[in-house]
Enzyme design. Structure first.
Site, PDB file in Angstrom:
ATOM      1  N   GLY A  45       0.784  -1.235   0.000  1.00  0.00           N
ATOM      2  CA  GLY A  45       0.000   0.000   0.000  1.00  0.00           C
ATOM      3  C   GLY A  45       0.809   1.274   0.000  1.00  0.00           C
ATOM      4  O   GLY A  45       0.281   2.353  -0.264  1.00  0.00           O
ATOM      5  N   CYS A  75      -5.868  -9.343  -2.078  1.00  0.00           N
ATOM      6  CA  CYS A  75      -5.310  -8.039  -1.717  1.00  0.00           C
ATOM      7  C   CYS A  75      -6.103  -6.899  -2.380  1.00  0.00           C
ATOM      8  O   CYS A  75      -6.208  -6.841  -3.613  1.00  0.00           O
ATOM      9  CB  CYS A  75      -3.862  -8.012  -2.199  1.00  0.00           C
ATOM     10  SG  CYS A  75      -3.010  -6.501  -1.807  1.00  0.00           S
ATOM     11  N   CYS A 189      -8.897  -3.797   3.398  1.00  0.00           N
ATOM     12  CA  CYS A 189      -7.551  -4.380   3.350  1.00  0.00           C
ATOM     13  C   CYS A 189      -7.667  -5.728   4.038  1.00  0.00           C
ATOM     14  O   CYS A 189      -8.264  -5.824   5.121  1.00  0.00           O
ATOM     15  CB  CYS A 189      -6.557  -3.475   4.070  1.00  0.00           C
ATOM     16  SG  CYS A 189      -4.963  -4.264   4.373  1.00  0.00           S
TER      17      CYS A 189
END
Ligand code: DGL
Length: 272
Positions: A45, A75, A189
């Site tokens: 990220g 993901c 997430c």
């Protein structure tokens, strides 16, 4: 070419995708799962789009070589760039952002929060996909967390580390939950569902949406529709590969309640 006895692939930047593998094991206990976590490069990220795409394509190629019958892009960060990766595989792909947005579209809410990595937040991928599915006007608030995934990755089962996770959760979520009064929160997430007990403890009245549940349902629908359920004479197994620490992955898999663990092995990371 894949067939009904081929495994289902799951990819993630780290152990976060265990939250997706866990839901698939619950709903489809007869399926074999092949997991790849890019422990050498987490957190995704905080990387640039170009780097994320390159790392993700490397993982897609791993799965293509093993002829998976479906690929779960667990993901969320990779899900935001999935269009730039799908040509690497010949099987259908299911991604977390699409599943999270599908889950929101079935709810009767007006104000939704999304908590995610910085990349997912900046991409505006969630608001776009949620709006595309919801006929009514929704307020969608989002926050990007630079440290949370990494903290979760290494803190499960460690009281000090979990205290840090909880401090970080408060720092990131207090505004949206206590001030802006979101009616539900998408865990955008894969790492966050692994600490769902902490989130529930801090915000007991906040409904949480875990895209993993929807992903598992969508996978099941697809396998049923296409006649691709495995001939399950025996329960399915889970084989894990990581570009990170094999021992840590084996420990985390047990900690989060994954079952029928066949093997945990090292896979060389892509050189950046
Ligand atoms: N678990 C990943 C996600 O769902 C990202 C964590 C990271 O590597 O930053 O977005």
């Amino acid at each position: 070419m894949y067939d009904k006895n081929s495994p289902v692939g799951v990819i993630d930047s780290g152990i976060g995708g265990f939250s997706v593998a866990r839901q698939v094991q619950r709903l489809l206990p007869g399926e074999n799962l092949l997991y790849l976590g890019d422990g050498a490069h987490i957190p995704y990220g905080n990387h640039s789009e170009k780097t994320i795409v390159a790392m993700a394509r490397y993982m897609f190629r791993f799965m293509q070589r093993r002829q998976v019958k479906a690929l779960l892009v667990a993901c969320n960060t990779i899900s935001c760039v999935v269009e730039q990766c799908v040509e690497e595989v010949s099987c259908p792909c299911f991604n977390a952002v699409q599943a999270g947005a599908d889950a929101v579209s079935g709810l009767d809410v007006e104000k939704v929060g999304v908590i995610s990595t910085v990349f997912t937040h900046n991409s505006r991928c969630y608001p776009r996909q949620i709006r595309a599915r919801s006929p009514k006007k929704l307020v969608i608030l989002s926050c990007g967390c630079p440290d949370l995934a990494r903290l979760v990755e290494h803190s499960l089962g460690d009281p000090q580390g979990m205290a840090q996770v909880e401090d970080n959760l408060r720092q990131e979520l207090d505004q949206m939950v206590l001030v802006d009064n979101i009616q539900c929160c998408v865990l955008g997430c894969t790492h966050y569902p692994l600490v769902v007990d902490s989130i529930r403890k801090i915000y007991p009245d906040l409904p949480l949406i875990d895209p993993a549940e929807q992903m598992a349902r969508e996978l099941k629908e697809y396998l049923d529709r296409e006649g691709l359920r495995r001939d399950a004479g025996s329960p399915g197994r889970l084989d894990i590969f990581t570009t990170g620490d094999v021992k840590e992955y084996a420990l985390r898999a047990r900690q989060v309640g994954l079952e029928r663990l066949g093997s945990v092995a090292f896979y060389p990371p892509m050189e950046l």
